[in-house]
Design a protein around this motif. Structure first.
Motif, mmCIF file in Angstrom:
data_model
loop_
_atom_site.group_PDB
_atom_site.id
_atom_site.type_symbol
_atom_site.label_atom_id
_atom_site.label_comp_id
_atom_site.label_asym_id
_atom_site.label_seq_id
_atom_site.Cartn_x
_atom_site.Cartn_y
_atom_site.Cartn_z
ATOM 1 N N VAL A 73 0.881 -1.167 0.000
ATOM 2 C CA VAL A 73 0.000 0.000 0.000
ATOM 3 C C VAL A 73 0.919 1.217 0.000
ATOM 4 C CG1 VAL A 73 -1.728 1.316 1.281
ATOM 5 C CG2 VAL A 73 -1.839 -1.191 1.249
ATOM 6 N N ALA A 74 0.917 1.969 -1.086
ATOM 7 C CA ALA A 74 1.805 3.128 -1.219
ATOM 8 C C ALA A 74 1.179 4.344 -0.546
ATOM 9 C CB ALA A 74 2.065 3.424 -2.689
ATOM 10 N N VAL A 75 1.983 5.069 0.246
ATOM 11 C CA VAL A 75 1.543 6.306 0.902
ATOM 12 C C VAL A 75 2.470 7.424 0.428
ATOM 13 C CG1 VAL A 75 0.438 5.229 2.884
ATOM 14 C CG2 VAL A 75 2.877 5.631 2.972
ATOM 15 N N LEU A 76 1.917 8.403 -0.304
ATOM 16 C CA LEU A 76 2.748 9.326 -1.064
ATOM 17 C C LEU A 76 2.447 10.794 -0.796
ATOM 18 C CD1 LEU A 76 2.728 7.433 -4.491
ATOM 19 C CD2 LEU A 76 4.393 7.266 -2.648
ATOM 20 N N ASP A 77 1.951 11.106 0.398
ATOM 21 C CA ASP A 77 1.810 12.503 0.796
ATOM 22 C C ASP A 77 2.344 12.658 2.209
ATOM 23 O OD1 ASP A 77 -0.598 12.485 2.857
ATOM 24 O OD2 ASP A 77 -1.151 11.157 1.206
ATOM 25 N N ALA A 78 2.565 13.880 2.625
ATOM 26 C CA ALA A 78 3.212 14.139 3.918
ATOM 27 C C ALA A 78 2.388 13.615 5.095
ATOM 28 C CB ALA A 78 3.462 15.644 4.089
ATOM 29 N N ALA A 79 1.064 13.595 4.952
ATOM 30 C CA ALA A 79 0.212 13.140 6.059
ATOM 31 C C ALA A 79 0.258 11.628 6.212
ATOM 32 C CB ALA A 79 -1.214 13.616 5.837
ATOM 33 N N ALA A 371 -9.479 8.949 4.208
ATOM 34 C CA ALA A 371 -8.951 7.934 5.110
ATOM 35 C C ALA A 371 -9.110 6.566 4.442
ATOM 36 C CB ALA A 371 -9.682 7.964 6.444
ATOM 37 N N PHE A 372 -8.192 5.642 4.788
ATOM 38 C CA PHE A 372 -8.145 4.336 4.122
ATOM 39 C C PHE A 372 -7.924 3.240 5.152
ATOM 40 C CE2 PHE A 372 -6.535 7.659 1.407
ATOM 41 C CZ PHE A 372 -7.167 7.446 0.183
ATOM 42 N N GLU A 373 -8.627 2.155 5.008
ATOM 43 C CA GLU A 373 -8.477 1.019 5.916
ATOM 44 C C GLU A 373 -7.352 0.110 5.432
ATOM 45 O OE1 GLU A 373 -13.180 0.711 7.290
ATOM 46 O OE2 GLU A 373 -12.241 -0.938 6.186
ATOM 47 N N VAL A 374 -6.435 -0.176 6.327
ATOM 48 C CA VAL A 374 -5.329 -1.086 6.052
ATOM 49 C C VAL A 374 -5.426 -2.253 7.021
ATOM 50 C CG1 VAL A 374 -2.816 -1.356 6.089
ATOM 51 C CG2 VAL A 374 -3.835 0.733 5.163
ATOM 52 N N LYS A 375 -5.244 -3.455 6.522
ATOM 53 C CA LYS A 375 -5.385 -4.653 7.346
ATOM 54 C C LYS A 375 -4.054 -5.063 7.962
ATOM 55 C CE LYS A 375 -9.774 -5.268 6.481
ATOM 56 N NZ LYS A 375 -10.773 -5.093 7.577
ATOM 57 N N LYS A 376 -4.113 -5.701 9.089
ATOM 58 C CA LYS A 376 -2.933 -6.238 9.747
ATOM 59 C C LYS A 376 -2.157 -7.140 8.785
ATOM 60 C CE LYS A 376 -1.505 -9.121 13.673
ATOM 61 N NZ LYS A 376 -1.960 -9.894 14.861
ATOM 62 N N GLY A 377 -0.852 -6.957 8.743
ATOM 63 C CA GLY A 377 0.010 -7.778 7.900
ATOM 64 C C GLY A 377 0.295 -7.180 6.539
ATOM 65 N N GLU A 378 -0.441 -6.143 6.141
ATOM 66 C CA GLU A 378 -0.171 -5.525 4.838
ATOM 67 C C GLU A 378 1.109 -4.692 4.914
ATOM 68 O OE1 GLU A 378 -3.617 -4.700 2.025
ATOM 69 O OE2 GLU A 378 -4.338 -3.812 3.892
ATOM 70 N N MET A 379 1.864 -4.699 3.822
ATOM 71 C CA MET A 379 3.089 -3.914 3.743
ATOM 72 C C MET A 379 2.753 -2.495 3.289
ATOM 73 S SD MET A 379 6.457 -4.071 4.153
ATOM 74 C CE MET A 379 7.270 -5.614 3.660
ATOM 75 N N ILE A 380 3.226 -1.518 4.047
ATOM 76 C CA ILE A 380 3.022 -0.109 3.716
ATOM 77 C C ILE A 380 4.339 0.436 3.177
ATOM 78 C CG2 ILE A 380 2.317 2.156 4.596
ATOM 79 C CD1 ILE A 380 0.937 0.609 6.915
ATOM 80 N N PHE A 381 4.257 1.163 2.082
ATOM 81 C CA PHE A 381 5.447 1.660 1.399
ATOM 82 C C PHE A 381 5.333 3.158 1.175
ATOM 83 C CE2 PHE A 381 6.709 3.188 -2.819
ATOM 84 C CZ PHE A 381 8.091 3.116 -2.709
ATOM 85 N N GLY A 382 6.413 3.888 1.460
ATOM 86 C CA GLY A 382 6.441 5.315 1.184
ATOM 87 C C GLY A 382 7.579 5.683 0.257
ATOM 88 N N PHE A 383 7.267 6.506 -0.746
ATOM 89 C CA PHE A 383 8.295 7.045 -1.645
ATOM 90 C C PHE A 383 8.549 8.484 -1.223
ATOM 91 C CE2 PHE A 383 9.605 8.947 -5.814
ATOM 92 C CZ PHE A 383 10.814 8.277 -5.903
ATOM 93 N N GLN A 384 9.665 8.674 -0.526
ATOM 94 C CA GLN A 384 9.911 9.922 0.167
ATOM 95 C C GLN A 384 10.046 11.152 -0.741
ATOM 96 O OE1 GLN A 384 12.775 11.468 3.776
ATOM 97 N NE2 GLN A 384 12.855 9.357 3.177
ATOM 98 N N PRO A 385 10.686 11.074 -1.914
ATOM 99 C CA PRO A 385 10.829 12.269 -2.737
ATOM 100 C C PRO A 385 9.511 12.898 -3.168
ATOM 101 C CG PRO A 385 12.388 10.599 -3.441
ATOM 102 C CD PRO A 385 11.465 9.941 -2.454
ATOM 103 N N ILE A 386 8.429 12.145 -3.178
ATOM 104 C CA ILE A 386 7.123 12.733 -3.466
ATOM 105 C C ILE A 386 6.489 13.258 -2.179
ATOM 106 C CG2 ILE A 386 4.754 12.169 -4.139
ATOM 107 C CD1 ILE A 386 5.813 10.569 -6.423
ATOM 108 N N ALA A 387 6.611 12.497 -1.088
ATOM 109 C CA ALA A 387 6.007 12.918 0.180
ATOM 110 C C ALA A 387 6.613 14.220 0.687
ATOM 111 C CB ALA A 387 6.164 11.816 1.225
ATOM 112 N N THR A 388 7.915 14.404 0.486
ATOM 113 C CA THR A 388 8.563 15.619 0.993
ATOM 114 C C THR A 388 8.503 16.774 -0.014
ATOM 115 O OG1 THR A 388 10.719 14.753 0.271
ATOM 116 C CG2 THR A 388 10.101 14.425 2.576
ATOM 117 N N LYS A 389 7.846 16.546 -1.137
ATOM 118 C CA LYS A 389 7.528 17.633 -2.060
ATOM 119 C C LYS A 389 6.006 17.772 -2.175
ATOM 120 C CE LYS A 389 10.303 16.356 -5.564
ATOM 121 N NZ LYS A 389 11.340 15.400 -5.142
#
Length: 484
Positions: A73-79, A371-389
């Motif tokens: 599950v990709a998370v790509l904003d600062a929040a 808001a988004f529901e994430v289930k236990k055991g799912e891998m969460i991924f962040g791409f920082q160059p987008i989140a910090t811009k």
């Protein structure tokens, strides 16, 4: 459920968009888009636009081979990105390099600190040991680094004078390695069994660990070559046994040099062998490997900013150094523009682009608007160059603004600078996963800026774009009218 930002989300709940495609083929298709067809920035930006969401499902390399599950599950904003720092909600066990973990044969059979979760006792023991080591060397940083920077800039000057330009990275890599080895181990690497080959040997040891999540970066029209590369890099792990001799040589250099630090290992519940492997990893992978990226990045952005910023930096740096009687910790704290330039470099092009964590429980992750529901055991991924811009946080987010963090309003934005696997306003501890060398890296970059503008009024650079960090060619230096 719990929330990544609050216990009771008031934002509308949305099903996470995106998907993983057909088994096996979906992961391969995403991998080709990521490495060859689109490139990583377009890979993410096109999906943000497609799904009208900064949170979505996708596959991340290397999968589906290498015993890794590519689904994230990709998370790509600062929040939403900030959930990755909350170790009460995400597990950081064996996710340092993402969905794939290199064999522990690379590290003497040990799971070193970056692969441990803070809930593991060994994590607290090792990180406390590393903090003790860093603290004992703190007073040596500025004079030791300045001596190596003097060598670095003199070599660059000689190259520019002789050939009209100088390749920064190769000269910088060697001097930074010598500095960081002396800092950790108390001895010049040339006085060990490494001789003058230390930096190259560490490169040879580090890069194979990252091959399954890397690429030569050739565009799509090199399709036949890309297919071969994809098979070689992303389907079969690099055999760690082939670098056993290299690991042994690096291990021996550290064990024979860092004896004072290693004598303290048993007091932290560590054997000397385990402590040595952790110093080896942090020295080579985290510190030297990180500086290989972030120092050229600093030179890139400051160089491209041009003479207007250079003039302001030179004036601030020389004035403060004169008033303080030298380059001291106190002097560095009185340079708001220099501090801001370092933070802006780390924001706009963070040295570690990826962060991972596995959900410990069912939870709600919030972006700015949903808001988004994430289930236990799912891998969460962040791409920082987008989140910090994130344009909802930073004005002119894609632009390098040297004085962005100057003043009270600027400093309030520091909580969104995430380069160290944590907020810039927070400090690393044995209980979190923030980089233990966070403050050291910031200090090193500040000292580099100071040394640069004590010596030069301005300089010009040309930038290349490899897959890991920028290549910087120095085209000219204008020496300072008054050296300090």
């Amino acid at each position: 459920m719990s929330s990544s930002t609050s216990d009771n989300s008031k934002l509308p709940i949305r099903t996470i968009p995106g998907g993983y495609g057909l088994p096996l083929f979906g992961a391969i298709a995403d991998r080709f888009d990521f490495f060859y067809n689109q490139g990583r920035e377009k890979f993410f930006s096109s999906r943000i636009q497609k799904y009208n969401s900064t949170v979505f499902r996708t596959n991340m390399p290397p999968g589906p081979f290498n015993a890794s599950d590519p689904r994230v599950v990709a998370v790509l904003d600062a929040a939403s990105f900030s959930v990755l720092f909350d170790t009460s909600k995400v597990e950081k066990r064996d996710v340092f390099t993402g969905t794939y973990m290199p064999s522990t044969d690379f590290t003497g059979g040990y799971r070193v600190c970056p692969y441990l979760d803070p809930s593991e006792q060994k994590h607290q023991q090792i990180k406390s040991f590393l903090f003790s080591l860093l603290s004992s060397r703190h007073g040596q940083v500025i004079p030791l680094l300045r001596s190596h920077l003097s060598e670095l800039f003199q070599k660059l000057e000689d190259k520019v004078a002789g050939k009209g330009q100088a390749q920064f990275n190769s000269i910088s890599d060697n001097e930074l390695f010598n500095f960081i080895f002396r800092y950790y181990c108390g001895k010049d690497p040339t006085q060990t069994n490494l001789g003058s080959c230390g930096s190259r040997l560490f490169d040879l040891w580090v890069y194979p660990q990252l091959l399954p999540v890397g690429s030569a970066g050739l565009p799509w029209y090199f399709f036949p070559i890309n297919v071969v590369e994809d098979f070689l890099l992303h389907t079969v792990p690099f055999p760690a046994w082939s670098l056993k001799w290299d690991h042994h040589k690096l291990f021996k250099a550290i064990s024979s040099s860092a004896k004072e630090a290693l004598d303290q290992a048993p007091s932290f519940g560590l054997t000397k062998e385990e402590a040595t492997n952790n110093i080896l990893f942090v020295l080579g992978f985290n510190s030297y490997g990180g500086l290989k990226i972030v120092v050229p990045t600093l030179m890139k952005w400051v160089g491209l900013a041009g003479e207007p910023l250079h003039t302001r930096l030179a004036q601030e740096i020389r004035t403060v150094v004169h008033q303080e009687g030298g380059v001291t910790y106190n002097a560095l704290e009185k340079m708001p523009l220099a501090k801001s330039v370092v933070w802006e470099t780390l924001r706009i092009e963070p040295p570690v682009p990826y962060q991972y964590g596995k959900a410990k429980q069912d939870m709600i992750i919030e972006s700015h608007v949903e808001a988004f529901e994430v289930k236990k055991g799912e891998m969460i991924f962040g791409f920082q160059p987008i989140a910090t811009k994130d344009p909802k946080v930073f004005e002119d987010a894609e632009k390098f603004v040297g004085d962005r963090f100057v003043g009270d309003d600027g400093e309030r934005l520091l909580k969104y600078v995430y380069w160290s696997n944590g907020r810039e306003t927070e400090d690393p501890s044995p209980e979190n996963k923030q980089c233990p060398g966070k403050n050291l890296v910031v200090l090193i970059l500040r000292v580099i800026l100071v040394e640069l503008f004590l010596r030069y009024d301005t300089f010009e650079v040309e930038i290349g774009t490899p897959t890991i960090g920028p290549t910087v060619t120095v085209k000219s230096f204008t020496k300072a009218t008054t050296l300090s």
